[in-house]
Scaffold this motif. Structure first.
Motif, short mmCIF file in Angstrom:
data_model
loop_
_atom_site.label_atom_id
_atom_site.label_comp_id
_atom_site.label_asym_id
_atom_site.label_seq_id
_atom_site.Cartn_x
_atom_site.Cartn_y
_atom_site.Cartn_z
N LEU A 1 -1.29 -6.21 6.69
CA LEU A 1 -1.39 -5.53 5.40
C LEU A 1 -2.78 -4.92 5.25
O LEU A 1 -3.79 -5.60 5.45
CB LEU A 1 -1.14 -6.56 4.28
CG LEU A 1 -0.59 -6.09 2.94
CD1 LEU A 1 0.81 -5.49 3.11
CD2 LEU A 1 -0.55 -7.25 1.95
N TYR B 1 1.41 -1.57 -3.93
CA TYR B 1 -0.02 -1.75 -4.20
C TYR B 1 -0.35 -3.12 -4.78
O TYR B 1 -1.51 -3.54 -4.80
CB TYR B 1 -0.52 -0.65 -5.13
CG TYR B 1 -0.81 0.67 -4.48
CD1 TYR B 1 -0.07 1.13 -3.39
CD2 TYR B 1 -1.83 1.50 -4.95
CE1 TYR B 1 -0.33 2.34 -2.80
CE2 TYR B 1 -2.10 2.72 -4.37
CZ TYR B 1 -1.35 3.14 -3.30
OH TYR B 1 -1.61 4.36 -2.72
N ILE C 1 1.91 -1.49 5.64
CA ILE C 1 2.51 -2.71 6.17
C ILE C 1 3.11 -2.51 7.55
O ILE C 1 3.67 -1.46 7.85
CB ILE C 1 3.59 -3.21 5.17
CG1 ILE C 1 4.03 -4.63 5.47
CG2 ILE C 1 4.78 -2.24 5.11
CD1 ILE C 1 4.83 -5.25 4.32
N ASN D 1 -1.79 -1.30 0.71
CA ASN D 1 -0.90 -2.31 1.28
C ASN D 1 0.05 -1.69 2.29
O ASN D 1 1.26 -1.98 2.30
CB ASN D 1 -0.17 -3.09 0.18
CG ASN D 1 -1.04 -4.20 -0.38
OD1 ASN D 1 -2.00 -4.65 0.27
ND2 ASN D 1 -0.75 -4.66 -1.58
N CYS E 1 -5.81 -13.38 -2.16
CA CYS E 1 -4.77 -12.68 -2.91
C CYS E 1 -4.94 -12.79 -4.42
O CYS E 1 -4.13 -12.26 -5.17
CB CYS E 1 -3.39 -13.18 -2.50
SG CYS E 1 -2.85 -12.53 -0.91
N THR F 1 -5.90 -3.18 3.18
CA THR F 1 -6.54 -3.12 1.87
C THR F 1 -7.61 -2.03 1.90
O THR F 1 -8.56 -2.10 2.67
CB THR F 1 -7.21 -4.46 1.49
OG1 THR F 1 -6.22 -5.48 1.45
CG2 THR F 1 -7.89 -4.37 0.13
N GLY G 1 5.93 -2.28 1.41
CA GLY G 1 4.61 -2.39 0.82
C GLY G 1 4.61 -1.93 -0.63
O GLY G 1 5.41 -1.09 -1.05
N GLY H 1 1.29 -5.90 -3.57
CA GLY H 1 1.64 -6.88 -2.55
C GLY H 1 2.71 -6.34 -1.63
O GLY H 1 2.65 -5.21 -1.19
#
Length: 500
Positions: free
Chosen positions: A146, A108, A137, A135, A157, A148, A106, A110
């Motif tokens: 994922l 921040y 994961i 993010n 995205c 947020t 992960g 993606g």
């Protein structure tokens, strides 16, 4: 292809080179450049420290008490075998997950997928631009999850930052199809109250349940109203992930009034975080158990009915714990290690001033059976190596090292590095190996270091906030038996039965 050189160590020069490649894959994004992180998604700018602290850090380096700036040091039983610096995703590196010959990291901005079939030369398979802290994961079968936890304009995205005070803002869980590791495909999004700071999978054959941890409600936030005294539960059908949906919000801290029934925090309990949800949850599906680190509380609960988890026991430590951050069971499920993230991960807490019992691990035995199980405190563990006051350092994410008859754990400590420790005797934990870098700066308190450090199929993998993806090898008679344990998949917060 980029040739990357591994930094030298004090003890020996590592003649290992690692290759990184792969193109940025921005998914469901017509204009990738429009996808920008939330201002709060990146480490805070370096904080100035006093001149005396600066001088103290430099003197500690000169005297050999701490490593030099960016210098790599480690115990004799650990080798640093590879490092892959950050590439297209420049944000903060965060959590890790594993499946077969792949590691999922992960960030921040993606996430990144590595081929670790040869751990000495990891290779980048894909990088996916999808901003939104943290993010966090996880993976299960063909699905990647994922989190947020920053307010975005929408669930895509290519979202942009937007105030949480706006009703149209979005935070929550994203789901990707990773059947093709080189081309992950975004397939679903589920909005959750207060977003998703972390999440935990409870996988079943047909469905994956996702426990979403989030906290800090505010009356000014339309989608994050107090009291926020539970967790969101999402059900994701494996064969139809686009039908992922919220199925409940079980209350873990029932109580009357706007604040619910968790730890009230200050001023009742000075220096302790008020409980307004959970930070992290670890489940042990083989035992139908879960442990929750919930800001001001540590809890043990049953997940026999995954949609309706039920609290069995609850503990507080209003003397030495400031923020209950994460939890790890031992293999026998008769112990839990809780971590205290004093300072929120941005503070210098591994020093003599803070001492050995704060910003540490708390080791609890589980006594009794069934609904009568209780958490009983035994001791604290903290790395024995003091860090400079310019280094953020506190207990953070780690995993078991699977050895029968022993309770061994590897753990990240931000700029305190990676620690391997033994808590077989709950009352006398001890460090048996370590790896760390010197401070990023001797002039400022700069956020960096290992976010997550996990053992997977014979190697330790660490996601360093600033320095990238590290691979370590431990050679020690106490940990060597773990090499015989091979997993097909590992999400550390979904703890496996290593010996089943």
């Amino acid at each position: 292809m980029i040739l990357l050189n591994v930094p030298r160590t004090r003890r020996r020069r590592l003649g290992v080179a690692a290759a990184a490649g792969g193109l940025l894959a921005a998914l469901l994004t017509a204009a990738p450049a429009a996808a920008i992180p939330d201002p709060g998604d990146s480490p805070a700018a370096g904080k100035e420290v006093s001149r005396s602290d600066q001088a103290e850090a430099r003197e500690a380096i000169r005297s050999g008490e701490i490593p030099g700036q960016d210098e790599v040091v480690h115990s004799d039983n650990i080798r640093h075998v590879a490092n892959i610096p950050k590439d297209a995703l420049s944000g903060t590196n965060s959590d890790l997950a594993f499946q077969g010959r792949y590691a999922f990291a992960g960030n921040y901005d993606g996430f990144r997928i590595f081929d670790i079939s040869d751990p000495k030369t990891p290779k980048t398979v894909a990088q996916v631009l999808c901003p939104g802290s943290q993010n966090d994961i996880s993976v299960s079968g063909d699905l990647l999850f994922l989190s947020t936890d920053s307010s975005r304009s929408d669930s895509s995205c290519n979202s942009t930052t937007q105030p949480a005070t706006e009703k149209s803002s979005w935070e929550g869980m994203k789901v990707f199809d990773i059947s093709d590791k080189r081309n992950p495909r975004y397939v679903a999004a589920v909005e959750t109250a207060c977003g998703s700071h972390t999440h935990t999978l409870v996988p079943e054959r047909k469905n994956v349940y996702v426990y979403v941890s989030s906290y800090s409600p505010n009356a000014a936030y339309p989608d994050c109203q107090p009291p926020h005294d539970g967790i969101s539960v999402i059900k994701v059908p494996r064969k139809a992930p686009h039908k992922a949906a919220l199925v409940g919000f079980p209350v873990l801290f029932p109580g009357e009034g706007p604040d619910g029934g968790g730890n009230p925090g200050g001023p009742t309990n000075p220096g302790v975080s008020k409980t307004t949800g959970c930070h992290d949850i670890t489940v042990l599906p083989s035992k139908d158990l879960a442990a929750g680190a919930c800001m001001g509380d540590g809890i043990l609960f049953s997940i026999k009915d995954p949609e309706r988890p039920r609290v069995i026991d609850r503990v507080q430590d209003n003397v030495n714990f400031a923020f209950w951050h994460s939890a790890t069971f031992n293999q026998k499920a008769n112990k839990v290690v809780f971590t205290d993230e004093l300072g929120g991960g941005g503070g210098a807490t591994c020093n003599a001033e803070i001492g050995p019992n704060r910003g540490a691990d708390g080791i609890y035995d589980i006594v009794g059976k069934g609904d009568r199980q209780k958490l009983v405190f035994r001791s604290y563990f903290k790395i024995p190596r003091h860090q400079a006051d310019t280094e953020n350092c506190v207990a953070h994410n780690g995993s078991l090292i699977p050895v029968k008859g022993r309770d061994l754990m590897v753990q990240a400590w931000y700029q305190g590095g990676v620690s391997v420790w033994d808590f077989t005797d709950s009352s006398k934990p001890k460090e048996i190996a370590y790896f760390e870098r010197g401070p990023l700066s001797t002039d400022q308190l700069v956020t960096g270091g290992s976010w997550s450090a996990y053992y997977y199929n014979g190697y330790i993998y660490s996601n360093d906030i600033a320095k990238g993806f590290d691979v370590l090898k431990i050679d020690d008679r106490r940990t060597d038996p773990a090499r015989r344990v091979h997993l097909r998949e590992l999400n550390v917060q979904t703890q496996p039965d290593y010996f089943d």
